[in-house]
Design a protein around this motif. Structure first.
Motif, PDB file in Angstrom:
ATOM      1  N   LEU A 169      69.408  46.217  36.597  1.00  0.00           N
ATOM      2  CA  LEU A 169      70.610  45.955  36.950  1.00  0.00           C
ATOM      3  C   LEU A 169      70.672  44.531  36.904  1.00  0.00           C
ATOM      4  CD1 LEU A 169      73.556  46.840  37.537  1.00  0.00           C
ATOM      5  CD2 LEU A 169      72.911  47.353  39.885  1.00  0.00           C
ATOM      6  N   ILE A 170      70.128  43.780  37.609  1.00  0.00           N
ATOM      7  CA  ILE A 170      70.429  42.339  38.085  1.00  0.00           C
ATOM      8  C   ILE A 170      70.248  41.748  36.715  1.00  0.00           C
ATOM      9  CG2 ILE A 170      68.067  41.526  38.031  1.00  0.00           C
ATOM     10  CD1 ILE A 170      70.977  40.600  40.455  1.00  0.00           C
ATOM     11  N   GLU A 171      69.667  42.160  35.621  1.00  0.00           N
ATOM     12  CA  GLU A 171      69.804  41.396  34.220  1.00  0.00           C
ATOM     13  C   GLU A 171      71.005  41.734  33.502  1.00  0.00           C
ATOM     14  OE1 GLU A 171      67.596  39.341  32.749  1.00  0.00           O
ATOM     15  OE2 GLU A 171      66.479  39.284  34.867  1.00  0.00           O
ATOM     16  N   ILE A 172      71.539  42.576  33.771  1.00  0.00           N
ATOM     17  CA  ILE A 172      73.031  43.213  33.259  1.00  0.00           C
ATOM     18  C   ILE A 172      73.876  42.079  33.926  1.00  0.00           C
ATOM     19  CG2 ILE A 172      74.705  44.565  33.166  1.00  0.00           C
ATOM     20  CD1 ILE A 172      72.728  46.799  33.112  1.00  0.00           C
ATOM     21  N   ILE A 173      73.849  41.642  35.218  1.00  0.00           N
ATOM     22  CA  ILE A 173      74.728  40.861  35.829  1.00  0.00           C
ATOM     23  C   ILE A 173      74.629  39.405  35.247  1.00  0.00           C
ATOM     24  CG2 ILE A 173      75.313  39.725  37.922  1.00  0.00           C
ATOM     25  CD1 ILE A 173      76.200  42.559  37.713  1.00  0.00           C
ATOM     26  N   LYS A 174      73.354  38.984  35.070  1.00  0.00           N
ATOM     27  CA  LYS A 174      72.988  37.710  34.579  1.00  0.00           C
ATOM     28  C   LYS A 174      73.370  37.515  32.966  1.00  0.00           C
ATOM     29  CE  LYS A 174      68.690  36.855  37.120  1.00  0.00           C
ATOM     30  NZ  LYS A 174      67.144  36.858  36.875  1.00  0.00           N
ATOM     31  N   ILE A 175      73.589  38.635  32.357  1.00  0.00           N
ATOM     32  CA  ILE A 175      74.199  38.540  31.077  1.00  0.00           C
ATOM     33  C   ILE A 175      75.659  38.138  30.954  1.00  0.00           C
ATOM     34  CG2 ILE A 175      74.469  39.931  28.701  1.00  0.00           C
ATOM     35  CD1 ILE A 175      71.644  40.894  29.165  1.00  0.00           C
ATOM     36  N   MET A 176      76.320  39.105  31.663  1.00  0.00           N
ATOM     37  CA  MET A 176      77.642  39.062  32.026  1.00  0.00           C
ATOM     38  C   MET A 176      78.158  37.662  32.525  1.00  0.00           C
ATOM     39  SD  MET A 176      78.803  41.436  30.642  1.00  0.00           S
ATOM     40  CE  MET A 176      80.562  40.933  30.992  1.00  0.00           C
ATOM     41  N   ASN A 177      77.196  37.218  33.465  1.00  0.00           N
ATOM     42  CA  ASN A 177      77.441  35.757  33.994  1.00  0.00           C
ATOM     43  C   ASN A 177      77.554  34.703  32.645  1.00  0.00           C
ATOM     44  OD1 ASN A 177      77.539  36.448  36.702  1.00  0.00           O
ATOM     45  ND2 ASN A 177      75.374  35.936  37.100  1.00  0.00           N
ATOM     46  N   LYS A 178      76.769  35.054  31.574  1.00  0.00           N
ATOM     47  CA  LYS A 178      76.547  34.251  30.683  1.00  0.00           C
ATOM     48  C   LYS A 178      77.641  34.409  29.711  1.00  0.00           C
ATOM     49  CE  LYS A 178      73.781  33.492  26.526  1.00  0.00           C
ATOM     50  NZ  LYS A 178      72.450  34.076  25.712  1.00  0.00           N
ATOM     51  N   ILE A 179      78.040  35.599  29.483  1.00  0.00           N
ATOM     52  CA  ILE A 179      79.145  35.880  28.522  1.00  0.00           C
ATOM     53  C   ILE A 179      80.399  35.392  29.193  1.00  0.00           C
ATOM     54  CG2 ILE A 179      80.689  37.961  27.559  1.00  0.00           C
ATOM     55  CD1 ILE A 179      77.793  39.420  27.394  1.00  0.00           C
ATOM     56  N   SER A 180      80.558  35.761  30.544  1.00  0.00           N
ATOM     57  CA  SER A 180      81.911  35.300  30.815  1.00  0.00           C
ATOM     58  C   SER A 180      82.138  33.606  31.404  1.00  0.00           C
ATOM     59  CB  SER A 180      82.226  36.102  31.998  1.00  0.00           C
ATOM     60  OG  SER A 180      81.240  35.767  33.268  1.00  0.00           O
ATOM     61  N   GLY A 181      80.942  33.406  31.569  1.00  0.00           N
ATOM     62  CA  GLY A 181      81.062  31.959  31.935  1.00  0.00           C
ATOM     63  C   GLY A 181      81.242  31.492  33.309  1.00  0.00           C
ATOM     64  N   TYR A 182      81.208  32.558  34.128  1.00  0.00           N
ATOM     65  CA  TYR A 182      81.010  32.350  35.610  1.00  0.00           C
ATOM     66  C   TYR A 182      80.133  33.162  36.219  1.00  0.00           C
ATOM     67  CZ  TYR A 182      83.738  36.361  37.034  1.00  0.00           C
ATOM     68  OH  TYR A 182      84.047  37.508  37.192  1.00  0.00           O
ATOM     69  N   GLU A 183      79.579  33.041  37.690  1.00  0.00           N
ATOM     70  CA  GLU A 183      78.656  33.820  38.197  1.00  0.00           C
ATOM     71  C   GLU A 183      79.518  34.437  39.263  1.00  0.00           C
ATOM     72  OE1 GLU A 183      75.195  32.005  39.779  1.00  0.00           O
ATOM     73  OE2 GLU A 183      74.837  30.986  37.770  1.00  0.00           O
ATOM     74  N   ILE A 184      79.317  35.743  39.120  1.00  0.00           N
ATOM     75  CA  ILE A 184      80.069  36.827  40.287  1.00  0.00           C
ATOM     76  C   ILE A 184      79.069  37.008  41.313  1.00  0.00           C
ATOM     77  CG2 ILE A 184      79.029  38.953  39.401  1.00  0.00           C
ATOM     78  CD1 ILE A 184      82.043  39.841  39.651  1.00  0.00           C
ATOM     79  N   ILE A 185      79.694  37.064  42.608  1.00  0.00           N
ATOM     80  CA  ILE A 185      79.157  37.627  43.747  1.00  0.00           C
ATOM     81  C   ILE A 185      78.764  38.965  43.774  1.00  0.00           C
ATOM     82  CG2 ILE A 185      79.070  37.392  46.488  1.00  0.00           C
ATOM     83  CD1 ILE A 185      80.910  34.924  46.000  1.00  0.00           C
ATOM     84  N   VAL A 186      77.400  39.528  44.133  1.00  0.00           N
ATOM     85  CA  VAL A 186      77.041  40.758  44.239  1.00  0.00           C
ATOM     86  C   VAL A 186      76.882  41.207  45.747  1.00  0.00           C
ATOM     87  CG1 VAL A 186      75.713  42.777  43.204  1.00  0.00           C
ATOM     88  CG2 VAL A 186      76.216  40.589  41.821  1.00  0.00           C
ATOM     89  N   GLU A 187      77.489  42.240  45.838  1.00  0.00           N
ATOM     90  CA  GLU A 187      77.195  42.961  47.242  1.00  0.00           C
ATOM     91  C   GLU A 187      76.949  44.328  47.241  1.00  0.00           C
ATOM     92  OE1 GLU A 187      81.193  42.308  49.228  1.00  0.00           O
ATOM     93  OE2 GLU A 187      80.862  40.121  49.419  1.00  0.00           O
ATOM     94  N   THR A 188      75.969  44.816  48.044  1.00  0.00           N
ATOM     95  CA  THR A 188      75.668  46.008  48.369  1.00  0.00           C
ATOM     96  C   THR A 188      76.626  47.010  49.193  1.00  0.00           C
ATOM     97  OG1 THR A 188      73.321  45.627  47.776  1.00  0.00           O
ATOM     98  CG2 THR A 188      73.987  47.632  48.870  1.00  0.00           C
ATOM     99  N   ASP A 189      77.228  47.891  48.594  1.00  0.00           N
ATOM    100  CA  ASP A 189      78.155  48.752  49.374  1.00  0.00           C
ATOM    101  C   ASP A 189      77.349  50.076  49.735  1.00  0.00           C
ATOM    102  OD1 ASP A 189      80.373  50.398  50.623  1.00  0.00           O
ATOM    103  OD2 ASP A 189      81.605  49.683  49.361  1.00  0.00           O
ATOM    104  N   PRO A 190      77.100  50.391  50.988  1.00  0.00           N
ATOM    105  CA  PRO A 190      76.472  51.742  51.415  1.00  0.00           C
ATOM    106  C   PRO A 190      76.949  52.910  50.990  1.00  0.00           C
ATOM    107  CG  PRO A 190      76.587  50.123  53.553  1.00  0.00           C
ATOM    108  CD  PRO A 190      77.387  49.598  52.069  1.00  0.00           C
TER     109      PRO A 190
END
Length: 303
Positions: free
Chosen positions: A242-263
């Protein structure tokens, strides 16, 4: 593997259940372009005027609708497929008993369908202690969705000697138009809206994702093959964390999103990793899903 000729399948009626759903819409378009006469059925309250309403949980309604269509091919997609669905009974009413009603209706058709594909799910495997899951792995479902699909599979196999059936076990797949109730569209949607953060559940998971177009192509090839009485995985053969999907989307979108875990999004029986073997699929139809993860995410992001 032998395939039917173009002349043999052109203009033949293919019934798609769940035609108004995500996969059904992509599949209906692809088969129509291939020359099939597509007849779609959806839920009893379908909003799509081109899809015939049919309540698969109602035996008489199913008999009536299927009897009028008299399909030559069938792809059964209709299901309650969201694992987080709170109405537990609906999994079994639709996924199991709805399928029973459909097969009983199809058995009454004259002539009988030339091929029926029943869509199950790789979720039936649960959390197996193997790196790559092939069709010989013993299913061990960990949620009601998967359990209803496995019960459906067992029932469907009792029809193998009466109807030409293939059971397909697709692993995760996605594409343009999928609801944000599902993981990948949710992530991409956040990036499209330029949101600063995203709340997710279990972060330590890996999934074997395919593009819906590749899954549709697999269904099409299975449909026109001479294969029957078989269970087959549909998957890319590669799992991505899952974390790699976030990294790819950071690259595609041109910015880094903050990921939080919601119980609230954390599932106690979450399947940690699902990576399938597509070797049987390749031998059967000479095709496997190969669209790259970046290509899949780019397509949804630009949709």
């Amino acid at each position: 593997m032998v395939f039917l000729s173009d002349r043999e399948h052109k203009q033949k009626r293919v019934l798609i259940t769940g035609a108004d759903g995500f996969t059904g819409q992509h599949l209906s378009l692809a088969l129509s372009e291939e020359g099939f006469t597509v007849v779609g059925v959806g839920g009893k309250h379908t909003e799509n005027p081109s899809v015939i309403p049919c309540d698969l949980t109602n035996k008489n309604n199913t008999m009536e609708v299927v009897g009028k269509i008299r399909p030559e091919y069938v792809i059964h997609l209709a299901a309650v497929s969201f694992v987080g669905e709170s109405d537990i009974e609906s999994f079994y009413k639709v996924n199991l008993f709805g399928t029973i009603n459909l097969l009983e209706a199809l058995a009454c058709c004259q002539p009988s369908p030339q091929k029926i594909i029943i869509a199950s799910s790789a979720n039936v495997y649960g959390n197996p202690r193997v790196d790559t899951i092939d069709e010989s792995v013993c299913p061990a479902p960990v949620n009601h969705y998967a359990n209803s699909k496995l019960a459906m599979e067992h029932m469907v196999r009792t029809w193998f000697d009466r109807l030409p059936i293939i059971i397909a076990r697709p692993f995760n797949y996605t594409g343009p138009g999928q609801s944000e109730r599902f993981l990948i569209p949710k992530i991409v949607g956040h990036f499209k809206r330029k949101e600063k953060k995203i709340s997710l559940g279990n972060l330590d998971i890996s999934r074997d994702f395919s593009d819906v177009q590749d899954v549709v192509e697999s269904y099409k090839r299975l449909l026109i093959s001479e294969i029957r009485s078989l269970t087959v995985n549909i998957c890319s053969g590669n799992a991505i964390p899952l974390i790699e999907i976030i990294k790819i989307m950071n690259k595609i979108s041109g910015y880094e999103i903050i990921v939080e875990t919601d119980p609230e999004f954390v599932r106690l029986n979450e399947i940690k990793s699902l990576k399938g073997s597509n070797q049987l699929l390749k031998r059967l139809i000479n095709f496997v899903p190969e669209t790259s993860y970046e290509g899949i995410l780019q397509r949804i992001y630009r949709y």
